[in-house]
Scaffold this motif. Structure first.
Motif, PDB file in Angstrom:
ATOM      1  N   SER A  84       0.842  -1.204   0.154  1.00  0.00           N
ATOM      2  CA  SER A  84       0.032  -0.074  -0.214  1.00  0.00           C
ATOM      3  C   SER A  84       0.976   1.343  -0.090  1.00  0.00           C
ATOM      4  O   SER A  84       2.086   1.434   0.646  1.00  0.00           O
ATOM      5  N   VAL A  85       0.520   2.272  -0.850  1.00  0.00           N
ATOM      6  CA  VAL A  85       1.139   3.412  -0.663  1.00  0.00           C
ATOM      7  C   VAL A  85       0.211   4.542  -0.248  1.00  0.00           C
ATOM      8  O   VAL A  85       0.257   5.726  -0.313  1.00  0.00           O
ATOM      9  N   ALA A  86      -1.159   4.266   0.503  1.00  0.00           N
ATOM     10  CA  ALA A  86      -2.131   5.153   0.905  1.00  0.00           C
ATOM     11  C   ALA A  86      -1.532   5.795   2.237  1.00  0.00           C
ATOM     12  O   ALA A  86      -0.728   5.173   2.960  1.00  0.00           O
ATOM     13  N   THR A  87      -1.912   7.095   2.149  1.00  0.00           N
ATOM     14  CA  THR A  87      -1.466   7.931   3.390  1.00  0.00           C
ATOM     15  C   THR A  87      -2.300   7.597   4.669  1.00  0.00           C
ATOM     16  O   THR A  87      -2.234   8.127   5.727  1.00  0.00           O
ATOM     17  N   ASN A  88      -3.488   6.851   4.361  1.00  0.00           N
ATOM     18  CA  ASN A  88      -4.240   6.563   5.502  1.00  0.00           C
ATOM     19  C   ASN A  88      -4.411   5.214   6.152  1.00  0.00           C
ATOM     20  O   ASN A  88      -4.986   4.713   6.731  1.00  0.00           O
ATOM     21  N   ALA A  89      -3.206   4.378   5.318  1.00  0.00           N
ATOM     22  CA  ALA A  89      -2.985   3.033   5.625  1.00  0.00           C
ATOM     23  C   ALA A  89      -1.785   2.695   6.452  1.00  0.00           C
ATOM     24  O   ALA A  89      -0.768   3.253   6.196  1.00  0.00           O
ATOM     25  N   VAL A  90      -2.067   2.076   7.680  1.00  0.00           N
ATOM     26  CA  VAL A  90      -0.810   1.675   8.444  1.00  0.00           C
ATOM     27  C   VAL A  90       0.259   1.139   7.652  1.00  0.00           C
ATOM     28  O   VAL A  90       1.539   1.385   7.637  1.00  0.00           O
ATOM     29  N   ASP A  91      -0.180   0.025   6.879  1.00  0.00           N
ATOM     30  CA  ASP A  91       0.941  -0.489   6.052  1.00  0.00           C
ATOM     31  C   ASP A  91       1.341   0.255   4.837  1.00  0.00           C
ATOM     32  O   ASP A  91       2.280  -0.320   4.269  1.00  0.00           O
ATOM     33  N   GLY A  92       0.739   1.365   4.763  1.00  0.00           N
ATOM     34  CA  GLY A  92       1.412   2.407   3.841  1.00  0.00           C
ATOM     35  C   GLY A  92       2.728   2.821   4.174  1.00  0.00           C
ATOM     36  O   GLY A  92       3.854   3.138   3.417  1.00  0.00           O
ATOM     37  N   PHE A  93       2.883   3.074   5.749  1.00  0.00           N
ATOM     38  CA  PHE A  93       3.997   3.591   6.285  1.00  0.00           C
ATOM     39  C   PHE A  93       5.046   2.501   7.015  1.00  0.00           C
ATOM     40  O   PHE A  93       6.322   3.053   7.225  1.00  0.00           O
ATOM     41  N   ILE A  94       4.325   1.437   7.477  1.00  0.00           N
ATOM     42  CA  ILE A  94       4.935   0.496   8.196  1.00  0.00           C
ATOM     43  C   ILE A  94       5.172  -0.821   7.741  1.00  0.00           C
ATOM     44  O   ILE A  94       4.381  -1.510   7.477  1.00  0.00           O
ATOM     45  N   GLU A  95       6.290  -1.593   7.674  1.00  0.00           N
ATOM     46  CA  GLU A  95       6.401  -2.852   7.467  1.00  0.00           C
ATOM     47  C   GLU A  95       7.039  -3.632   8.441  1.00  0.00           C
ATOM     48  O   GLU A  95       8.389  -3.222   8.910  1.00  0.00           O
ATOM     49  N   ILE A  96       6.772  -4.524   9.377  1.00  0.00           N
ATOM     50  CA  ILE A  96       7.358  -5.181  10.391  1.00  0.00           C
ATOM     51  C   ILE A  96       8.054  -6.569   9.740  1.00  0.00           C
ATOM     52  O   ILE A  96       7.135  -7.326   8.949  1.00  0.00           O
ATOM     53  N   HIS A  97       9.157  -6.851   9.846  1.00  0.00           N
ATOM     54  CA  HIS A  97       9.735  -7.932   9.060  1.00  0.00           C
ATOM     55  C   HIS A  97       9.709  -9.098   9.942  1.00  0.00           C
ATOM     56  O   HIS A  97       9.908  -8.875  11.475  1.00  0.00           O
ATOM     57  N   PRO A  98       9.841 -10.366   9.512  1.00  0.00           N
ATOM     58  CA  PRO A  98      10.079 -11.711  10.466  1.00  0.00           C
ATOM     59  C   PRO A  98      11.159 -11.504  11.457  1.00  0.00           C
ATOM     60  O   PRO A  98      10.854 -12.262  12.576  1.00  0.00           O
TER      61      PRO A  98
END
Ligand code: FES
Ligand code: FES
Lengths: 738, 156
Positions: free
Chosen positions: A45-59
């Protein structure tokens, strides 16, 4: 100031110690993921209202933050890392940032206006707070306890006895969420990372030659190009003789498209040689105004729109009745960004799709512009940011990108365009010339009775973008130039009973305009705060006390009072003594930026040589209130930089031109401040941890020219109303005043 | 036309081919040896971004033809130290956080090294004078001065 360096282990022990304000904290960070090398995360996602637009937590329980705002050498990467790390309760060392990649980062707008933290950082903070709340909820369900029991620490949730890493909590459900604007933010009192002087992540690489700048980026099979610009700003390319260039080893092609001309070679030096060997014939174009009649030209330019920004009472009537009304005209020269590294970009076309690497402060906007220029869908264009030389606004990066895109298309191979020094000085978009008229009157109580200001500035198209030079030269689709919101900061925050501030938008300006550090705000504030000084002297008042007596904003007053204390300001109402060849003076200036954010008050100390007219700024004092401070040392670095750069602009800088083109094409013809002239700087940073963080950087730049001008008046009794304050202008002003 | 040159850079010997003996050393260092320390700023000898040491002397590699540099010992910013093993001057720049965009910093460190090689106890004025021809647009000067002072203290 000495800095104590803290390692990560020591920080965890000392993080909770109070009063560690001036420490710079150093960490060994994750190697920053190079967005260039990163495979595209499919469907991210590249949405400015999506958490996953800004953050990716890796394994491995590290996190990547995707930031649309980019680090222009200002430390934004580090500040964003701090904000995310704090709000997520993740160790700093587990957080890395990818910036300005249109495929993976949300469009957070152009990186300008000192808004990266105030707007961009706060979007990321809210996304992190949302994520943390959801992680806590999931942990609560897992441990079968109420969410209120769960604590977060170092990337883990724990219930008092058991811990679970964030990575585990997203294994099945991911982090596909909308940002909750109401997600509870951490209380500033609990901060351990925000508000501390974390060492900049990029500096170890930058001091050892390991950091990758845009200028270092290479692709396999990449060719080198150089551009050849017209002899006159709007000259036509009549013919080209490239026979000598063709004989050079490595020569690949001449690219000609309308008035766009470039040469391509297998080697960089080959491209430079070819650009010197090629013989273009340009039409004779002499449409620029005469430099020494520039201000008459600006005044006579058609006004397309006039607009009152403030209107209170009837200043015209008061002015007419005031026998001692003051009238003054101020002007501010054309400036270039003057990045030390000229603009550079690389472009590659593959299967009709374009990837472009550049140091653009606006990759999302650039993508649209490139797509428009090349007549391809936005979706077929990917723009990737790589740090360049500092740019302070919209300089030539985007134009170099467009150059590379066009040339790569023609030669059908990846192409690197590196502008030469003369390309940058001559063709980056400029800070436009600005003319300001003031009139004012003071009453018998020593207060301002009337204030009227009129600014003559270039008009602003609705779209916030600046023409791509390439598209302009090659006659491809493009939009109009945009000078930035140059009307800002003409309105004043002082209490005045009769007040009118008016902007006249001009239909034309001689050079392609763009925003350059504190666009308009610097010019308008130069006029406002100099004229404020003129009125203070007309009223027989001390410049600090006079400002305070028109200011009922508590934070603004505190800022002014604190700078006066820092500088040990003594009330002064008449110019200092004028004995001897070298005279000294001090001047004050103040702003509440755009009337809605950061407060800055400064004092400048100057020495003026009365025989030569040369000004030296010896000391600068600044009190600064931007609300919550994210990184005190990073903030100081920005303030120092803004002050020093603006002293340079104020004393030395002016783009010179003849009737055809710019003649300031190198550092000899456009000198900037050097080490021997740099002042000492003292700062009082007002931290308000419970307030929003406002922009820092350019608000301070905006008050520098007026503080210097006011100090010169204090020293000499001579008012400087034209930037730059060259020795000639000082001598001229002395002759006309005395 | 193309010719081979031996470049001794940071203690290692490299062979570089160039089409033109007048090609500035800078391009060989950056493009053939993939070094990032020396930077292109003006190509005119006016800014200092490209500074390297040639036989221990600070020179502007944008203005030194490769043919003049061949066979001589060249040191670049990479040759001073690495992020893991910083040279004391580099360490001082980190300690003072003396960079914004950092584009000029190669020149600042290499010029400062040349100063400190000859003057172990420079005054602030000495430092300002030694760096007078190195340009920084970000306004990092105050920190750079402090970093060189710190480095001088560390090296003395
Ligand atoms: S690039 Fe060599 S001095 Fe500027
Ligand atoms: S730090 Fe940017 S030019 Fe010096």
């Amino acid at each position: 100031m000495t800095h104590d360096i803290l390692t990560h282990e020591r920080l965890t022990r000392r993080a909770f110690l109070k009063g560690a304000g001036s420490l710079v904290v150093t960490f060994t960070f994750l190697p920053q993921r190079s967005s260039a090398a990163d495979a595209a995360a499919p469907g991210k996602s590249v949405a400015t209202n999506a958490v996953d637009g800004f953050i990716e937590i890796h394994p491995d329980n590290t996190v990547t933050i995707y930031s649309g705002k980019v680090d222009l050498g200002t430390g934004v990467r580090t500040a964003i890392t701090q904000i995310a790390s704090e709000e997520l309760d993740m160790p700093l060392t587990a957080v890395s940032v990818i910036q300005g990649d249109t495929l993976t980062t949300p469009d957070q707008g152009v990186t300008f206006g000192s808004l990266s933290i105030q707007v961009g950082g706060m979007q990321i903070r809210q996304a992190c707070a949302t994520a943390r709340a959801v992680l806590v909820q999931r942990a609560a369900e897992r441990f079968k306890v109420p969410a209120s029991v769960i604590k977060t620490h170092e990337g883990q949730c724990w219930n008092g006895s058991e811990r679970v890493p964030y990575a585990t909590l997203i294994e099945t459900e991911g982090l596909i969420l909308k940002v909750d604007p109401k997600a509870l933010l951490k209380a500033p009192a609990d901060y351990v990372i925000v508000g501390r002087s974390v060492a900049r992540l990029d500096i170890p690489g930058k001091v050892t030659g390991r950091f990758e700048y845009m200028q270092d980026f290479r692709l396999p099979g990449m060719l080198h190009a150089r551009v050849i610009r017209p002899a006159g700003v709007h000259a036509e390319l009549l013919s080209v003789d490239d026979s000598a260039a063709r004989k050079l080893p490595g020569f690949v092609a001449t690219v000609r498209e309308g008035n766009f001309l470039a040469v391509v070679s297998r080697t960089e030096w080959g491209a430079i040689q070819a650009s010197q060997a090629i013989r273009p014939v340009w039409s004779d174009w002499q449409g620029l105004p005469e430099q020494d009649k520039l201000w008459a030209y600006v005044r006579n330019t058609a006004v397309s729109k006039s607009e009152d920004l403030q209107k209170v009472g009837d200043p015209a009537a008061v002015l007419q009745q005031s026998p001692k009304a003051l009238r003054a005209t101020y002007d501010f020269a054309i400036h270039t960004h003057g990045s030390i590294g000229p603009s550079c970009a690389v472009a590659e076309w593959k299967d009709g799709k374009l990837t472009c690497w550049s140091a653009s402060q606006q990759t999302h906007l650039l993508r649209k512009q490139l797509a428009q220029m090349m007549k391809v869908p936005d979706a077929d264009v990917r723009c990737i940011y790589i740090d360049g030389s500092g740019c302070y606004g919209r300089n030539g990066h985007e134009d170099a990108a467009a150059d590379a895109v066009l040339i790569a298309k023609v030669v059908n191979q990846p192409v690197r365009v590196q502008w030469m020094r003369a390309d940058e000085h001559g063709w980056d978009p400029k800070g436009p010339p600005t003319l300001l008229d003031f009139a004012g009157a003071v009453d018998e109580t020593g207060h301002i009775a009337a204030w009227s200001s009129q600014a003559y500035i270039p008009q602003r198209p609705a779209q916030v973008s600046v023409t791509l030079l390439t598209a302009d030269l090659a006659n491809m689709p493009h939009e109009d130039a945009h000078p930035g919101n140059v009307h800002q900061a003409l309105a004043i925050g002082y209490q005045v009973p009769n007040l009118k501030t008016t902007v006249h938008s001009l239909s034309h300006t001689p050079f392609r305009a763009s925003w350059i550090r504190a666009p308009g705000r610097m010019q308008n504030t130069f006029g406002n705060e100099s004229f404020m000084d003129e009125l203070a002297h007309a009223a027989g008042g001390d410049p600090v006390a006079f400002r305070l007596s028109h200011l009922n904003d508590a934070r603004g007053r505190e800022c002014l009072e604190r700078v006066a204390r820092l500088a040990q300001w003594q009330p002064r109402t008449t110019p200092a003594s004028t004995e001897g060849d070298v005279v000294r003076g001090r001047g004050v200036s103040y702003i509440k930026y755009e009337l809605v954010r950061t407060y800055v008050a400064v004092v400048a100390d100057v020495e003026v040589h009365r025989k030569t007219g040369k000004i030296r700024v010896t000391h600068f004092y600044v009190a600064h209130d931007c609300g919550q401070i994210i990184n005190p040392d990073g903030l100081k670095n920005q303030l120092e930089g803004n002050i020093i750069q603006t002293i340079s602009r104020t004393l030395l800088e002016e783009i010179k031109f003849d009737r055809s083109h710019i003649t300031s094409l190198d550092w000899k013809s456009y000198p900037i401040l050097t080490f021997p002239e740099v002042p000492t700087i003292a700062m009082d940073l007002i931290d308000r941890p419970n307030e929003k963080p406002w922009g820092a950087g350019e608000p301070t730049a905006s008050v520098v020219p007026s503080a210097i001008g006011n100090a010169v008046y204090d020293a000499l009794g001579v008012r400087l109303r034209s930037v730059p304050f060259t020795p000639q202008k000082v001598m001229q002003a002395m002759r006309t005043t005395i | 036309m193309s010719q081979t040159y031996t470049l001794k850079v940071n203690g290692a010997t490299h062979t570089v081919t160039a089409d033109d003996p007048k090609m500035p050393l800078l391009y060989a260092l950056r493009n053939d040896l993939a070094l990032r320390g020396p930077r292109f700023g003006c190509g005119l000898g006016q800014c200092g971004a490209c500074t390297v040491h040639l036989e221990g002397v600070a020179v502007r590699s944008c203005s030194v033809p490769i043919s003049d540099a061949a066979g001589k010992s060249i040191t670049t910013l990479e040759g001073l130290g690495s992020p893991e093993h910083l040279h004391p001057i580099q360490q001082a720049f980190v300690d003072e956080q003396a960079a914004q965009c950092g584009y000029c910093i190669n020149g600042m460190i290499m010029q400062a090294k040349a100063l400190l090689d000859h003057n172990q106890h420079p005054s602030e004025q000495d430092i300002r004078d030694a760096l007078a021809l190195n340009l920084c647009r970000c306004g990092t000067h105050a920190r750079i001065i402090r970093a060189v002072q710190r480095a001088a203290a560390a090296l003395a």
